[in-house]
Design a protein around this motif. Structure first.
Motif, PDB file in Angstrom:
ATOM      1  N   SER A   1      16.346  12.825   1.245  1.00 45.50           N
ATOM      2  CA  SER A   1      15.936  13.910   2.135  1.00 45.50           C
ATOM      3  C   SER A   1      14.449  13.772   2.416  1.00 45.50           C
ATOM      4  O   SER A   1      13.759  12.950   1.820  1.00 45.50           O
ATOM      5  N   SER A   2      13.954  14.593   3.291  1.00 42.18           N
ATOM      6  CA  SER A   2      12.549  14.524   3.664  1.00 42.18           C
ATOM      7  C   SER A   2      11.722  15.443   2.775  1.00 42.18           C
ATOM      8  O   SER A   2      11.757  16.667   2.908  1.00 42.18           O
ATOM      9  N   THR A   3      10.973  14.859   1.886  1.00 40.99           N
ATOM     10  CA  THR A   3      10.137  15.622   0.961  1.00 40.99           C
ATOM     11  C   THR A   3       9.134  16.484   1.708  1.00 40.99           C
ATOM     12  O   THR A   3       8.964  17.666   1.388  1.00 40.99           O
ATOM     13  N   ALA A   4       8.498  15.919   2.700  1.00 36.99           N
ATOM     14  CA  ALA A   4       7.456  16.653   3.418  1.00 36.99           C
ATOM     15  C   ALA A   4       8.017  17.903   4.090  1.00 36.99           C
ATOM     16  O   ALA A   4       7.409  18.978   4.034  1.00 36.99           O
ATOM     17  N   VAL A   5       9.177  17.779   4.709  1.00 33.25           N
ATOM     18  CA  VAL A   5       9.770  18.916   5.408  1.00 33.25           C
ATOM     19  C   VAL A   5      10.161  20.015   4.423  1.00 33.25           C
ATOM     20  O   VAL A   5       9.869  21.193   4.632  1.00 33.25           O
ATOM     21  N   VAL A   6      10.812  19.626   3.342  1.00 29.59           N
ATOM     22  CA  VAL A   6      11.270  20.616   2.367  1.00 29.59           C
ATOM     23  C   VAL A   6      10.091  21.303   1.689  1.00 29.59           C
ATOM     24  O   VAL A   6      10.081  22.538   1.548  1.00 29.59           O
ATOM     25  N   LEU A   7       9.088  20.556   1.276  1.00 26.57           N
ATOM     26  CA  LEU A   7       7.941  21.171   0.610  1.00 26.57           C
ATOM     27  C   LEU A   7       7.171  22.094   1.548  1.00 26.57           C
ATOM     28  O   LEU A   7       6.699  23.158   1.130  1.00 26.57           O
ATOM     29  N   LYS A   8       7.056  21.727   2.815  1.00 25.72           N
ATOM     30  CA  LYS A   8       6.389  22.598   3.796  1.00 25.72           C
ATOM     31  C   LYS A   8       7.180  23.888   3.981  1.00 25.72           C
ATOM     32  O   LYS A   8       6.608  24.981   4.024  1.00 25.72           O
ATOM     33  N   LEU A   9       8.487  23.776   4.071  1.00 24.88           N
ATOM     34  CA  LEU A   9       9.328  24.950   4.224  1.00 24.88           C
ATOM     35  C   LEU A   9       9.193  25.885   3.020  1.00 24.88           C
ATOM     36  O   LEU A   9       9.052  27.103   3.182  1.00 24.88           O
ATOM     37  N   LEU A  10       9.211  25.324   1.830  1.00 25.54           N
ATOM     38  CA  LEU A  10       9.062  26.142   0.624  1.00 25.54           C
ATOM     39  C   LEU A  10       7.682  26.782   0.548  1.00 25.54           C
ATOM     40  O   LEU A  10       7.546  27.935   0.114  1.00 25.54           O
ATOM     41  N   ASP A  11       6.666  26.064   0.973  1.00 27.32           N
ATOM     42  CA  ASP A  11       5.318  26.621   0.983  1.00 27.32           C
ATOM     43  C   ASP A  11       5.210  27.762   1.995  1.00 27.32           C
ATOM     44  O   ASP A  11       4.603  28.801   1.708  1.00 27.32           O
TER      45      ASP A  11
ATOM     46  N   ALA B   1      13.536  21.340  -7.519  1.00 27.79           N
ATOM     47  CA  ALA B   1      13.769  20.679  -6.233  1.00 27.79           C
ATOM     48  C   ALA B   1      12.707  19.624  -5.967  1.00 27.79           C
ATOM     49  O   ALA B   1      13.011  18.534  -5.462  1.00 27.79           O
ATOM     50  N   THR B   2      11.464  19.925  -6.316  1.00 25.56           N
ATOM     51  CA  THR B   2      10.378  18.959  -6.133  1.00 25.56           C
ATOM     52  C   THR B   2      10.610  17.712  -6.979  1.00 25.56           C
ATOM     53  O   THR B   2      10.377  16.588  -6.524  1.00 25.56           O
ATOM     54  N   ALA B   3      11.103  17.904  -8.188  1.00 25.12           N
ATOM     55  CA  ALA B   3      11.398  16.756  -9.053  1.00 25.12           C
ATOM     56  C   ALA B   3      12.480  15.879  -8.429  1.00 25.12           C
ATOM     57  O   ALA B   3      12.371  14.642  -8.432  1.00 25.12           O
TER      58      ALA B   3
END
Length: 85
Positions: free
Chosen positions: A37-47, A60-62
């Motif tokens: 999956s796209s780490t950047a997209v998911v982390l931005k969404l969570l932020d 999820a980050t792990a």
């Protein structure tokens, strides 16, 4: 958690692909790619949702970081699959 998820998705696609007549290696590679999956997209969404400090987000980050490392391994192995010796 990351290795388990990746192994289950990759293995599932390998089983499905081989049952449909594709080679095990092709099926495993498709499964491995689809497990990423796209780490950047998911982390931005969570932020954006201000959920970056929860235990679920840390898990999820792990998983995402493991997937990123796994992607590097896939990219390293794929060229050798084209010309087996």
């Amino acid at each position: 958690l990351g290795p388990l998820y990746t192994a289950l998705v990759s293995g599932g696609f390998a089983a499905l692909g081989t049952s449909l007549g594709y080679s095990f290696l092709q099926s495993l590679l498709v499964g491995a790619v689809l497990s990423l999956s796209s780490t950047a997209v998911v982390l931005k969404l969570l932020d954006d949702r201000r959920e970056s400090d929860s235990p679920t987000t840390q898990a999820a980050t792990a998983v995402l970081l493991f997937q990123d490392l796994f992607a590097v391994a896939i990219l390293a192995v794929v060229p050798s699959l084209q010309y087996p010796e």
